[in-house]
Each structure stands twice: as structure tokens, then as C-alpha cells.
Enzyme design. Structure first.
Site, PDB file in Angstrom:
ATOM      1  CG  ASP A  11      32.361  43.280  39.223  1.00 43.95           C
ATOM      2  OD1 ASP A  11      33.083  44.292  39.251  1.00 43.95           O
ATOM      3  OD2 ASP A  11      32.775  42.149  39.475  1.00 43.95           O
ATOM      4  CG  ASP A 130      42.451  41.544  34.988  1.00 41.78           C
ATOM      5  OD1 ASP A 130      42.422  42.423  35.863  1.00 41.78           O
ATOM      6  OD2 ASP A 130      41.519  41.354  34.182  1.00 41.78           O
TER       7      ASP A 130
END
Lengths: 253, 216
Positions: A11, A130
Site C-alpha cells: 500500500d 471490495d
């Protein structure tokens, strides 16, 4: 025979690597290019960068990170986060990404997936889903880092974007992400069995057995994890040998 | 004397160029790597690499859109017999035809069509994406010293179509994905890999080094 893939994910925020615990608390784990080189040398099967704050902040830095990584690593690289237009995809591919992952933009406009696949080829279009459990055997798509419900059924959506040209699904359980409790296996399996393209399982890896579960029980083609590798809990080699020892075909050389 | 990687707008070639530079350096070969869209520079090339990602027709159109590029390539590969390596769609373009979306003509150097992969059951996902081993069908200089077979090194594949060659003698290596998928083709001074040597770590760097030394 085709091997299962182990994919460390970085990330990235402002050009630095972080790992969000449930996307809220951020910890700094260093320079993405240096970490990418280390993963390349360690035998990671692919690498994934998610520019997690791209929706809110300046995106320019990621192109430089991608370009420096592509010059140093001879392994496939997927980049996602804030990808909204064909021009965003073009820029990432030109910077050196092999695949680009699309999330909110695909939810907002599914035809974007078709246009992207037509323009750049299905092989480089990854749709990131997601999902959160909303009832037994039912999952809903959430966007904006898991904050925004959409009312869209995750399985139907996965089938839809696949038929529009997505070459791969990056599936993250928002219930499990950052918890270390393992993948949502029922979700992973439901999606993997519903689509013809490879599914990458993501969200919740805390132990090496979780990786085995994702492939063996979740039917994923690849498993993605972040914190267990970044903070040295396990090495890439340990993870691959553990998968192999548990019957998952892996590339060990 | 140089190796020329042809840039016709099909993706980023820095990574490929770096892989060739590293393979040269690691093997003590002093061979400059040139990434170019200029047919004149292609004329000066000792060795030629044609990469390609995306759809067959887009890649063909991209090559054709550069004045003189297609003909110069034909001349260099067929008439002058320069060592040639096609990668992924660059390899598929060696075929007679591509059947992706429309029927599109290729160079026709390797007789055959580029067709969808049709695995025997749905557990084999398409695209064929990831690391797979190679089964050698006939020895080739580009595979010298590379451990192949089920316990050998892996190539990185990402594709939904493959080159179904008319002559079995043109198939150098296959890979298994619910069927025998063409992984490498070649004849005379030309070779093509469906997998990406520039993304294939050990196997890739070894194959690139073999290509840089190849005297067909």
C-alpha cells in the site's frame, strides 16, 4: 502446470509504503522500490501496488515509483488505486505497470471495464472488488476503502465485469482485511467458482495456513498479502514452501 | 552491432530493455540495447526483438502505422536473416493469421493461426496467467542450459490466445494448461516466446543471454 501465485502487496501513500489496518491506522514500512527489489530477489510471483490515498491526493508520485520499480524488477507488476479514466490506465502502463486494477470506477460505470479491455487488452485489466458480508451467502460491494455501500451483489458484479473483459479479479473481504483472521473463504470460493478468469484472494492473512486455505478451499488462483511479509513475520520463501508442502503447486525455483 | 527492441506504442519497454541490458552485462557481452520506432535504426540492428501486449490486431495496426517498419522487419528477418525474437503478441504476429476479434494477417513466417486457448475443463482459468513450466518439443539454442520440464524453471504467461502452428517442427516448446499450449516457436534465424522472458526472472535472463549469443 500452472502454479498458484503468491503476491505481496504494497500500500503506497505519497511514495512510501504503508499498511492500513482496516484502512485506518497507517504504519510506514519504507521505500516501495527497495521493498519491490527485495521481493523480486526473494521469488515473489508478482507484485502489487495499491495507491491507497489516490482518490484524495496528488497522484503524480506513483508514476515515478512504478517507473523506478519496473526498471529494477523483472517480475509482473499490478498497480491500482484511483484509476478512473483510460488515460490513467495508459499512464500507468507507460510507466511500466503490467496490469492495472480498477475499483470504484468499475462500480460507478461497468462499461469502463469494457472500454479498458478493448483498448489495452483483457490481460492488463484487473477489477478489484471490495466486498462485505450482508447475509449468509450474500456479499455486497463497498467502495471508498470500505466506507461506502453500493447495494450491488458481489457475485453478480464479478460475473458481469468478467463478461465485459476483466482479465482477473482482485477480491478483498472488507470484513477480514487487516484482521489477520484469514480470508473469507466462502466469499472467495463463491466468486472463484462463478467466473472464468483467475481470482486473487485478499484480505485477512495472518498465518501461512490462511494462504493454503485461499487456494485449496477458496479456489483462488493467487493469494495476496501485505503485513505478514512487510514486517518480517514470514518470508516469501517460507510462505511458498508452506503452500507447496500442503499440496498447492508453487514455483519454488 | 546492437540489439534493437521495436517500440510501436505497445506498452512500456523500459523493463524489457533493462532485462536485455542486465543479461548482456551478467554474461560479459558488450551489446548496446536500443529501443526505437525508427526503421532506419532497425536496419542497423544485429539482433531484433519484437515485443507486444494487447490484441493481435492492435499490435499489427501499431506496427503498420510506422511508415516502413513492417517491410524493414520482413527484409531484416527474411532476407538478411538477422536473429529475431518475438515476445507474446510479438511472437503471435509471426503467424499467418490472428483470429482475435477479426481475422487479421500476420507476417506469415510461422504458418498457422492464433486461436483461443480451449482447456478441457473450466478449472483452467482464462487468461492463462502466471508461472508455468515448459515442455521442450525439440532442442533449441535459446533453451541451452535451461532446466525445463515439470521440475524445471518457469516462464511468466499472460494470454488467452496461442499460436497453433501448422508444422509441428516449428513448435519448440509447449506448456500445459488443460491442453498443450504453444509456448515457443522457431525456425532458422527466428524464434518467438508466448511467455515474457523480461518478466521471467531466472529463465528469462538465461534465455535472453542465449539470444544475445545466438548464431543461427
Amino acid at each position: 502446470m500452472l502454479k498458484a501465485r503468491l503476491i505481496p502487496c504494497l500500500d503506497v501513500k505519497d511514495g512510501r509504503v504503508v499498511k492500513g489496518v482496516n484502512f485506518i491506522d497507517l504504519r510506514d514500512a519504507g521505500d516501495p522500490v527497495e521493498i519491490a527489489k527485495a521481493y523480486d530477489a526473494a521469488g515473489a510471483d508478482e507484485l502489487c501496488f495499491l495507491d491507497i490515498t489516490a482518490t484524495h491526493e496528488n497522484r503524480g508520485i506513483i508514476f515515478d515509483v512504478v517507473s523506478r520499480t519496473a526498471e529494477a524488477c523483472f517480475m509482473p507488476l499490478t498497480v491500482g488505486g484511483g484509476v478512473r479514466t483510460l488515460d490513467d490506465i495508459r499512464k500507468l502502463l507507460l510507466a511500466g505497470a503490467d496490469k492495472v486494477s480498477i475499483n470504484s470506477a468499475a462500480v460507478a460505470d461497468r462499461d469502463f471495464v469494457r472500454r479498458a479491455a478493448e483498448k489495452f487488452g483483457a490481460q492488463c485489466v484487473v477489477v478489484a472488488i471490495d466486498a462485505k458480508s450482508v447475509a449468509p451467502g450474500k456479499w455486497e460491494i463497498f467502495t471508498h476503502g470500505g466506507r461506502k455501500p453500493t447495494g450491488i451483489d458481489a457475485i453478480a458484479f464479478a460475473k458481469d465485469v468478467t463478461s465485459l473483459g476483466a482479465g482477473e479479479i482482485l477480491l478483498t473481504s472488507m470484513d477480514r482485511d487487516g484482521t489477520g483472521k484469514g480470508f473469507d473463504i466462502a466469499l472467495t470460493r463463491a466468486i472463484a467458482d462463478a467466473v472464468t478468469v483467475p481470482v486473487i484472494a485478499s484480505g485477512g492473512v495472518g498465518t501461512l495456513d490462511h494462504l493454503v486455505d485461499g487456494i485449496r478451499d477458496g479456489h483462488a488462483a493467487a493469494v495476496l498479502a501485505a503485513s505478514i511479509f512487510h514486517f518480517g513475520t514470514y518470508s516469501i520463501a517460507e510462505a511458498k514452501h508452506h503452500l507447496s508442502a500442503n499440496g498447492v503447486p508453487m514455483r519454488l525455483c | 552491432m546492437s540489439v534493437v527492441i521495436i517500440d510501436y506504442g505497445s506498452g512500456n519497454l523500459h523493463s524489457a530493455a533493462k532485462a536485455f541490458e542486465r543479461a548482456a552485462r551478467d554474461n560479459g557481452l558488450d551489446i548496446p540495447v536500443v529501443v526505437t520506432a525508427d526503421p532506419e535504426k532497425l536496419r542497423a540492428a544485429e539482433r531484433i526483438v519484437l515485443p507486444g501486449v494487447g490484441a493481435f490486431k492492435d499490435c499489427r495496426d501499431g506496427l503498420k502505422s510506422i511508415p516502413g517498419m513492417w517491410d524493414t522487419l520482413e527484409d531484416q528477418v527474411i532476407v538478411r536473416a538477422r536473429p529475431f525474437l518475438g515476445i507474446c503478441v510479438g511472437m503471435q504476429l509471426m503467424a499467418s493469421r490472428g483470429l482475435e476479434h477479426d481475422v487479421t494477417g500476420g507476417f506469415g513466417w510461422i504458418e498457422g493461426d492464433v486461436k483461443p486457448i480451449t482447456p478441457r475443463d473450466a478449472s483452467f482459468k482464462i487468461p492463462h496467467m502466471g508461472w508455468n513450466t515448459l515442455e521442450m518439443q525439440r532442442p533449441h539454442a535459446l533453451l541451452d542450459g535451461i532446466e525445463l520440464g515439470e521440475n524445471g524453471l518457469h516462464g511468466y504467461f499472460v494470454h488467452s490466445y496461442h499460436l497453433d502452428a501448422k508444422h509441428p517442427s516449428h513448435v519448440i516448446a509447449t506448456t500445459e494448461h488443460g491442453m498443450a499450449v504453444t509456448a515457443m516457436v522457431g525456425r532458422d534465424n527466428m524464434a518467438g516466446t508466448q511467455f515474457h522472458p523480461e518478466k521471467s526472472q531466472g529463465l528469462g535472463l538465461a534465455l535472453i543471454a542465449n539470444f544475445l549469443r545466438w548464431r543461427p
